[in-house]
Design a protein around this motif. Structure first.
Motif, PDB file in Angstrom:
ATOM      1  N   SER A   1       0.761  -1.249   0.000  1.00 28.45           N
ATOM      2  CA  SER A   1       0.000   0.000   0.000  1.00 28.45           C
ATOM      3  C   SER A   1       0.789   1.295   0.000  1.00 28.45           C
ATOM      4  O   SER A   1       0.203   2.352  -0.199  1.00 28.45           O
ATOM      5  N   ASP A   2       2.108   1.262   0.243  1.00 28.06           N
ATOM      6  CA  ASP A   2       2.798   2.524   0.487  1.00 28.06           C
ATOM      7  C   ASP A   2       4.226   2.463  -0.045  1.00 28.06           C
ATOM      8  O   ASP A   2       5.132   1.960   0.624  1.00 28.06           O
TER       9      ASP A   2
ATOM     10  N   ILE B   1      -2.279   2.147   7.875  1.00 26.23           N
ATOM     11  CA  ILE B   1      -2.640   1.436   6.646  1.00 26.23           C
ATOM     12  C   ILE B   1      -3.687   0.374   6.949  1.00 26.23           C
ATOM     13  O   ILE B   1      -4.707   0.262   6.251  1.00 26.23           O
TER      14      ILE B   1
ATOM     15  N   LYS C   1       1.019  -1.180  -4.890  1.00 27.92           N
ATOM     16  CA  LYS C   1      -0.190  -1.422  -5.662  1.00 27.92           C
ATOM     17  C   LYS C   1      -0.392  -2.918  -5.863  1.00 27.92           C
ATOM     18  O   LYS C   1       0.421  -3.584  -6.499  1.00 27.92           O
TER      19      LYS C   1
END
Length: 365
Positions: free
Chosen positions: A201-202, A234, A346
């Motif tokens: 995610s990051d 997150i 992603k």
């Protein structure tokens, strides 16, 4: 969302559909257990579940904090490791709770790593159809993952976490200095889940983890605290959107389907974070071969996992991993949900025929 309670304590607010609560992150904040329990849960009896490693270190300060807050304190000390996450140990904990004359208004305090948190959380969710639970994680893995989000479980002979509930805690208290008393191997193992958050995610978090491994040299507790908080944020964002894993929350399983298979095949001698790291490397290599992500992404993930001293693969046969995966909760008939990597930061959930998943395992070697 996130705010500063004081210069020492950072709060991450979780607003799940079944209940909201704060995760407290800071240094030397175990003395906050009692006041936090009183404020968020109430009750008269505090039943502390800990293990033989953690209780001698932190049991006294937590018990004193609870006692000072007006609780009658009872303690159940269990063994260590995945082997105690069983129905028989769960039954013993429940009987001890009844012996302590707990009611549904009282609370369990889970003081320990992910195993203790899973076990105590499950007990809280089913005792008198639900009492309160306060999670006090003492391992990195528990701080960034298992203490937040409300998943509770024990293992069955057929697989990991096959009996469990969704049950949100009243609060979570992550006191970062606890990480200095766990052995370096366990801390390193937990880094597998931390790396997962970056890949998942990051991209900025991954770059920071890639820049300098957090398990090298003396621990930088301030830096680690910031990373722990970011991982919790997150997970919070995912849980707030999808508490019961019907959609988005499935991305948290990156590396887990193969990782759980490795874990089970090793008879749980290989740590959960290490297995997740290896499973994530399987996935990202297979995604690169299928041209779902650039080769550079796979190379960065695998090399970073390697720099942390975590496994990037497994010698367990494809057939063995495949057979174990067929018992996974993410399987639905002849299909299985798998988290695929598109880029750093992603991912996407894909539903694959189980036969194709076997091919994917082979491609990921």
């Amino acid at each position: 969302m996130s705010e500063t309670k004081s210069k020492d304590i950072q709060l991450v607010h979780v607003n799940a559909q079944s209940g909201s609560y704060d995760v407290m992150v800071g240094l030397d904040i175990l003395s906050e257990v009692g006041p936090t329990a009183r404020r968020t849960a109430g009750g008269n009896v505090a039943f502390v579940v800990s293990n033989t490693n953690v209780n001698p270190l932190y049991g006294e300060v937590v018990n004193r904090s609870l006692s000072d807050a007006g609780y009658t304190v009872a303690t159940k000390v269990v063994g260590v490791g995945e082997a105690i996450k069983t129905m028989s140990v769960l039954s013993d904990v429940l009987e001890c709770m009844a012996d302590a004359q707990m009611t549904r208004d009282d609370l369990i305090v889970a003081l320990g790593g992910g195993v203790v948190g899973d076990l105590a959380g499950f007990a809280a969710s089913i005792y008198m159809r639900g009492c309160h639970v306060l999670q006090v994680p003492t391992s990195l893995l528990a701080m960034v993952d298992s203490s937040v989000g409300g998943k509770t479980a024990v293992d069955l002979v057929h697989g990991k976490n096959l009996a469990g509930t969704f049950f949100q805690p009243s609060a979570v208290i992550a006191s970062i200095e606890c990480l200095t008393t766990i052995n370096r191997q366990l801390f390193t193992d937990s880094c597998g889940e931390v790396l997962k958050y970056g890949v998942m995610s990051d991209a900025e978090l991954f770059r920071e983890l890639e820049r300098r491994p957090i398990n090298e040299g003396n621990y930088d507790l301030e830096r680690i605290g910031k990373i722990v908080k970011r991982c919790i944020e997150i997970k919070r964002d995912v849980v707030d959107t999808d508490e019961r894993e019907k959609g988005l929350r499935q991305i948290l399983n990156l590396g887990h389907t193969i990782g759980h298979a490795i874990e089970a095949e090793s008879s749980y001698t290989l740590g959960h974070g290490s297995c997740v790291a290896a499973g994530m490397c399987f996935i990202v290599r297979a995604c690169a071969k299928r041209q779902l992500c650039p080769d550079e992404v796979a190379q960065r993930v695998v090399s970073t996992v390697e720099r942390y001293g975590l496994p990037t693969g497994s010698n367990i046969s494809t057939d063995s991993l495949y057979e174990r995966a067929l018992a996974d909760k993410k399987r639905h008939g002849d299909f299985i949900n798998v988290v695929l990597v598109r880029d750093i930061g992603k991912v996407e959930v894909a539903t694959l025929p189980v036969d194709d998943f076997r091919v994917l395992i082979e491609e990921g070697r």
